[in-house]
Design a protein around this motif. Structure first.
Motif, PDB file in Angstrom:
ATOM      1  N   SER A   1       5.263  10.144 -13.250  1.00 36.43           N
ATOM      2  CA  SER A   1       4.948   9.410 -12.018  1.00 36.43           C
ATOM      3  C   SER A   1       3.461   9.086 -12.010  1.00 36.43           C
ATOM      4  O   SER A   1       2.681   9.715 -11.301  1.00 36.43           O
TER       5      SER A   1
ATOM      6  N   TYR B   1       4.390   0.669  -1.973  1.00 39.10           N
ATOM      7  CA  TYR B   1       4.592   2.083  -2.302  1.00 39.10           C
ATOM      8  C   TYR B   1       5.599   2.192  -3.439  1.00 39.10           C
ATOM      9  O   TYR B   1       6.581   1.438  -3.504  1.00 39.10           O
TER      10      TYR B   1
ATOM     11  N   LEU C   1      -0.339   7.260 -11.580  1.00 36.18           N
ATOM     12  CA  LEU C   1      -1.036   6.658 -10.443  1.00 36.18           C
ATOM     13  C   LEU C   1      -1.288   5.177 -10.708  1.00 36.18           C
ATOM     14  O   LEU C   1      -1.260   4.711 -11.839  1.00 36.18           O
ATOM     15  N   TRP C   2      -1.554   4.453  -9.587  1.00 32.55           N
ATOM     16  CA  TRP C   2      -1.928   3.053  -9.711  1.00 32.55           C
ATOM     17  C   TRP C   2      -3.351   2.972 -10.280  1.00 32.55           C
ATOM     18  O   TRP C   2      -4.209   3.834 -10.012  1.00 32.55           O
ATOM     19  N   THR C   3      -3.595   1.988 -11.077  1.00 30.40           N
ATOM     20  CA  THR C   3      -4.957   1.787 -11.586  1.00 30.40           C
ATOM     21  C   THR C   3      -5.845   1.271 -10.460  1.00 30.40           C
ATOM     22  O   THR C   3      -5.397   0.544  -9.571  1.00 30.40           O
ATOM     23  N   LYS C   4      -7.099   1.659 -10.501  1.00 28.11           N
ATOM     24  CA  LYS C   4      -8.036   1.217  -9.477  1.00 28.11           C
ATOM     25  C   LYS C   4      -8.269  -0.292  -9.603  1.00 28.11           C
ATOM     26  O   LYS C   4      -8.468  -0.793 -10.706  1.00 28.11           O
TER      27      LYS C   4
ATOM     28  N   THR D   1       7.649  12.293  -5.623  1.00 30.29           N
ATOM     29  CA  THR D   1       6.280  11.865  -5.315  1.00 30.29           C
ATOM     30  C   THR D   1       6.281  10.388  -4.969  1.00 30.29           C
ATOM     31  O   THR D   1       7.153   9.622  -5.420  1.00 30.29           O
TER      32      THR D   1
ATOM     33  N   GLN E   1       3.531   7.090  -4.745  1.00 28.19           N
ATOM     34  CA  GLN E   1       2.215   6.541  -5.055  1.00 28.19           C
ATOM     35  C   GLN E   1       2.030   5.253  -4.257  1.00 28.19           C
ATOM     36  O   GLN E   1       3.006   4.522  -4.003  1.00 28.19           O
ATOM     37  N   GLN E   2       0.751   4.954  -3.854  1.00 30.24           N
ATOM     38  CA  GLN E   2       0.515   3.779  -3.032  1.00 30.24           C
ATOM     39  C   GLN E   2      -0.559   2.903  -3.658  1.00 30.24           C
ATOM     40  O   GLN E   2      -1.516   3.387  -4.261  1.00 30.24           O
ATOM     41  N   LYS E   3      -0.375   1.601  -3.470  1.00 26.14           N
ATOM     42  CA  LYS E   3      -1.319   0.595  -3.961  1.00 26.14           C
ATOM     43  C   LYS E   3      -2.379   0.382  -2.878  1.00 26.14           C
ATOM     44  O   LYS E   3      -2.186   0.709  -1.713  1.00 26.14           O
TER      45      LYS E   3
END
Length: 1121
Positions: free
Chosen positions: A144, A219, A146-149, A227, A229-231
């Protein structure tokens, strides 16, 4: 005949090819049951019973458990491979194997990482009989990420523009579930205008000012690790445009006019089309080369997504989505191809054989593309496995012949293509075992009467045993009907009766021995509520009692429970249960409801309900007179082969005594649901001795009757199946008639099921020639109504009889009837045909009869064909109209009426039978004499003048001979138009004038008389008389009739008419016309003349709306024209 279970392979003829035998052996092979009685001495190769899925995604936060369970005798040992090489679990302290199984437990919670144990695992279970292997289990930990910055710039748009907000979630394992929310974790509303695509992006067909917000957040939820994760939030600002320009639709996704989609069989096919435009487009879906499957098609996301579940190869094709708004329509075509991972058509099955037997393993799979089949033996490719002379590989089949104990092994079938694979394990276990019965000895089965009884006989043996069932200590063999024997050895009695009680023996045999087991069956009477609680209406504060009388088998102990509204009774002292009654004292409004009596035994349960209504106190009602209530508690006793005693309890007579009981029966075996009259008994009688017929499954019901009518039927009694017997009657209406010249069709009215008296109803059909010495020829046919005997001589009398029979025996000797084989057309024409002409319209024909043998059928009569010869100018032999007269029976003469005079006729005679007509006799010609001609076709007057007229006519339509002359007759006529002049205005005026004139004359005469003078009125009238107008009669004031005083003379050419212009009558009795009054002159269709005459009597008032003008000779003449 004994009831047996035979292995299916032994039902095949010896001439079948070996492969068919092997297939049947495979179907009939038995798995070795892991019963405690067999585990001690029976061996069985391993069988995988449980394993982890092929694609095994694990939670990296928990220990890894890879399942592998198997059974076998002796218990199998387990080993593993990882990525194709041996996995030595002893060398890894984190890996242990579960005791008694092959399941691996990898302890990563204490130390270690899940990624270390990624790979492809395979389990092997092995014992001395072979080795079974699991699927390749691909182990992967879930992810799962994370979104890239990223920095997202605010978006500013004018209202009406389209917008796509990208999501682009991180790639996880398994893929994430996408949804859009705001900062408050509230889902963003979606509609036909705003919706989320399959890729997670948020699509706006057109934006509105209310779409402005700063927190569009995508999301991604990863269910495996729980879990989310959010953009980063996306800011959207919509500026209201002064005027939004409308536009036709265009697709936001997919792009272009066409695209392709590939899906696997069994998955969900999802097709998506999202369009922008203003106003918002609407989406439609069609399949170009077919119709969408009704039960598997669903529309999602406001019609923008088309889903077809359980997709198959038949769903391949072109799908079209259509986007439409007020300004236009666009299309996008998606070409769908459905591929398929391998799937089983016939998976290999375990095979148990005895030494020397043959068999086969079959592995059939399908897919797109077609899967490749490969075999393994004990986990090793069969090409490099130890050789076995008893096996032969033929594509998807392994054929075994004359197997030995060393042939035991576990075979694996692998069917694979580019989309996946199937792995099936099937063992071949070579055993030599005598029969064993696994059902416990002396098992007692208790069954309620008229319900199915199932007696178990679980068995095992190699070769497969033959199963037989016997009843009773004397070993009487069971017949197939009414028993049903299942392949697993279970004996079924579909409708168990009291006489089904007894001891049953199951016997299993094969070539190595025999085993038997006894079980016991007891049939119990059903539990019944013979007196049910009845609907009650009671007054508030009174006491009510519900009765529930239960009848049950004396060996069963029932428990009776009372319920209120399907729940327990209130815990109130007012409710008391005393034997068969529930008593409720001091009834209140809350006590109203449904009360149910439930009777339970260990084998069955019954219930009955009644409603209690509580009302305010009312005066005592008058008694109600009605038809009786139905009888109840029907019971059958003294059950014999052909009689039974029925007893019942009468229902309430409703204040009118019962006069009689009517008993009806139903035959549930032959005519279920149809009730027949059985008998009637007096109203004082509650039992009846009933006569029964063989092989009938009887049920009875009783109706009570009083002076007001008949009650509803009672509940049906228990069923009673009488024993079978031979038929006591034969078919009726036996006939023998041929449908062809060389056959005899024997027909009869078959017996109905009630008359069959037993199973296996058939008919013995017998026949022989009546006039020959042949023996009877017989054939037994099934329950039909016709039999055709072929090859018979034409129209020969036969003696016929049809006898009924069933499995018990034959009916009495049937009566003999006579029939005939088929008729053929007659062979000989009638001879010596001659004609006698009686008169111009009648002739008599005579002929000699044909020999009866030449008729070749039933003589129906003789048929005469006759016709007239047309003149040469109209002759057309194709269209000669022939007339037909048929004379019934054996007549040899007949009259031909209605002939045309002065005509040439031709005739012939033919004999007729049931098949048709025979050949025609030679044509005979005869002539009819002249007859009286018909009247001229027409007669008309042309060029009439004052003293002459011309007549024209056409010849008669039927001259009936040679015309020699025409005779013209005529007569004078007086055409008067009688008018009631007394009602005419001019007449009234004239009368008034005449009256006035007379009055004046009278006055003048009176004066003259007084003066002595005379006035010559008569002379002046005579001097001025008009010859065309008749004077008025002075005596009555009426006009005189017109008459002709001249002699009547014949009308000749050039002669003039009389002065009155009337046609005179000739002095002859043969007038062309009849006399009549008030009829206008006209011509009959035969040309005769009808004149108009006035009577020689006082005028009568004219009829109808005649002309008001005065009659005159001129008018009379004009009426002819």
């Amino acid at each position: 005949m004994q009831l047996k279970i035979m292995p299916k392979k032994k039902r095949l003829s010896a001439g079948r090819v070996p492969l068919i035998l092997f297939l049947c052996q495979m179907i009939s092979a038995l798995d070795v049951p892991l019963d405690s009685k067999l585990l001690d001495d029976l061996v069985q190769p391993p069988t995988i019973t449980q394993q982890s899925p092929k694609d095994y995604i694990i939670d990296p936060r928990e220990n890894i458990v890879i399942q592998c369970e198997a059974k076998g005798k002796p218990p199998p040992s387990f080993s593993w491979t990882r990525n194709g090489t041996h996995f030595d679990i002893d060398k890894d302290p984190l890996v242990t194997m579960k005791a008694g199984s092959g399941t691996l437990i990898i302890n990563i919670m204490s130390e270690g990482k899940a990624e270390t144990y990624e790979g492809v695992y395979q389990c092997t279970a092995r014992n001395e009989r072979g080795a079974a292997i699991s699927n390749n289990i691909v182990v992967r930990p879930s992810r799962s990420p994370l979104w890239t910055k990223e920095k997202l710039e605010p978006l500013t748009l004018r209202s009406g523009q389209s917008l796509v907000l990208p999501c682009r979630p991180p790639i996880g394992l398994p893929p994430a579930i996408i949804f859009w929310m705001d900062n408050s974790f509230q889902r963003l509303p979606q509609s036909e205008r705003v919706s989320q695509g399959l890729n997670g992006d948020l699509y706006f067909s057109n934006v509105l000012p209310e779409d402005s917000r700063e927190d569009y957040i995508c999301y991604a939820r990863f269910n495996h690790t729980q879990t989310i994760q959010q953009k980063q939030p996306i800011s959207v600002k919509v500026i209201l445009a002064k005027s939004s320009r409308e536009r036709p639709p265009t697709f936001l996704t997919p792009e272009g006019n066409a695209s392709n989609k590939e899906e696997l069989r069994g998955n969900v096919l999802s097709l998506e089309c999202i369009a922008e435009g203003l106003p918002t487009p609407v989406i439609y879906w069609i399949k170009e080369d077919g119709t969408l499957p009704i039960n598997r098609t669903f529309y999602r996301n406001f019609q923008k997504t088309l889903q077809i579940i359980q997709v198959s190869e038949a769903d391949s094709g072109k799908y079209q989505c259509i986007a439409k708004n007020a300004l236009g329509v666009i299309h996008h075509t998606i070409s769908v191809t459905v591929k398929a991972a391998p799937y089983w058509i016939m998976a290999p099955q375990n095979l148990v054989l005895s030494p020397g037997e043959n068999g086969s393993l079959i592995c059939r799979a399908n897919g797109n593309p077609k899967p490749r089949i490969s075999w393994l033996s004990n986990g090793v490719p069969i090409e490099i496995a130890p050789d076995d002379p008893s096996r032969k590989i033929n594509g998807d089949t392994i054929i075994f012949s004359s197997v030995q104990e060393r042939s035991s092994a576990v075979y694996q079938c692998n069917a694979s293509n580019e989309y996946g694979y199937l792995l099936g394990n099937a063992f071949v276990n070579v055993l030599a075992e005598p029969p064993r019965i696994l059902t416990s000895a002396n098992t007692l089965y208790q069954v309620i009467a008229n319900r199915p009884a199932l007696l178990d006989c679980a068995f095992f043996g190699s070769p497969m045993p033959i199963i037989e069932w016997f009843k009773g200590t004397k070993g009487s063999a069971l017949r197939e009907d009414p028993y049903v024997l299942h392949e697993n050895g279970t004996l079924e009695i579909p409708v168990a009766q009291k006489d089904s009680t007894g001891t049953y023996t199951c016997v299993a045999r094969n070539k190595l021995g025999m085993a038997k087991n006894e079980v016991h069956l007891e049939i119990k009477d059903p539990t019944r509520i013979v007196k049910q609680p009845e609907y009650a209406v009671v007054q508030r504060g009174s006491t009510v009692s519900f009765e529930c009388k239960v009848k049950h088998d004396h060996t069963l102990i029932p428990t009776v429970t009372w319920l209120k509204d399907n729940g327990e009774l209130p815990s109130d002292g007012r409710f008391t249960i005393d034997k068969d009654h529930l008593v409720v004292a001091d009834v209140s409004d809350n006590d109203g409801g449904t009360y149910t009596c439930v009777a339970n035994t260990t084998l069955d349960n019954v219930s009955a309900s009644a409603v209690l209504s509580v009302v305010a106190p009312t005066p005592t009602p008058a008694p109600i007179y009605d038809v009786p209530n139905p009888p109840f508690d029907l019971e059958l006793t003294d059950q014999l082969d052909k009689s039974v005693q029925l007893s019942w309890t009468p229902g309430d007579d409703n204040n009118s005594p019962i006069t009689k009981f009517v008993i009806e029966y139903e035959d549930a075996m032959h005519e279920a649901g149809l009730w027949h009259h059985q008998t009637e008994v007096p109203g004082t009688q509650t039992t009846a001795q009933l006569k029964l017929s063989p092989y009938v499954n009887y049920s009875f019901r009783v109706m009570a009757e009083n002076s007001l009518g008949r009650s509803l039927p009672s509940e049906a009694s228990e069923q009673y199946l009488t024993k079978a017997a031979e038929p006591d009657k034969n078919p009726m209406t036996v006939e023998g008639l041929g449908s062809e010249p060389d056959n005899l069709v024997i027909t009869w009215q078959p017996l109905n099921g009630f008359e069959s008296n037993g199973p296996g109803l058939q008919y013995k059909v017998s026949w022989r020639q009546k006039d020959g010495d042949d023996e009877w020829t017989s054939v037994v046919v099934a329950n039909v109504s016709k039999y055709i005997v072929s090859g018979t001589p034409t129209f020969v009398p036969y003696l016929i009889k049809v006898q009924a029979l069933n499995d018990v025996g034959f009916a009495p000797e049937p009566a003999v009837v006579m029939g005939h084989s088929g008729e053929d057309l007659p062979m000989v024409a009638p001879g010596n045909v001659h004609v006698t002409v009686v008169n111009s319209t009648l002739a008599e024909v005579h002929w000699d009869p044909v020999p009866l043998k030449s008729v070749r059928g039933h003589l129906q009569g003789y048929r005469i064909y006759y016709w007239t010869d047309q003149n040469s100018s109209k002759r057309n032999r194709r269209h000669i109209e022939k007339k037909i007269l048929t004379f019934q029976g054996s007549k040899t003469h007949g009259m031909l009426p209605g002939l045309e005079p002065f005509s040439h006729y031709t005739l012939n005679v033919r004999v007729v039978n049931g098949k048709g007509e025979g050949p025609a006799s030679p044509d005979r010609v005869f002539h009819t004499p002249e007859g009286v001609p018909s009247a001229p076709s027409s007669l008309k007057i042309v060029n009439p003048t004052l003293d002459s007229l011309t007549l024209e006519w056409d010849p008669p339509s039927h001259p009936n001979g040679i015309l020699t002359e025409y005779t013209l007759k005529y007569q004078p006529t007086m055409a008067s138009r009688q008018v009631d002049i007394a009602t005419q205005g001019w007449f009234i005026g004239l009368m008034c004038a005449v009256a006035l004139l007379i009055l004046i004359l009278l006055i003048v005469c009176f004066i003259r008389r007084n003066k002595g003078g005379k006035y010559p009125v008569k002379e002046k009238e005579d001097a001025h008389a008009d010859p065309e107008i008749q004077p008025m009669k002075e005596d009555d004031g009426t006009f005189g009739e017109y008459s002709d005083a001249e002699d009547h003379k014949p009308l000749k050419k050039g002669s003039r008419t009389p002065s009155d212009r009337t046609v005179k009558k000739e002095d002859s009795d043969d007038s062309l016309v009849d006399y009549g009054e008030g009829v206008n002159g006209q011509f009959n269709e035969d040309g005769s003349f009808i004149g108009q005459y006035s009577g020689k009597k006082e005028k009568e008032p004219a009829e109808g709306n005649e002309s008001s003008e005065a009659p005159s000779p001129v008018n009379a003449m004009n009426s002819f024209v």
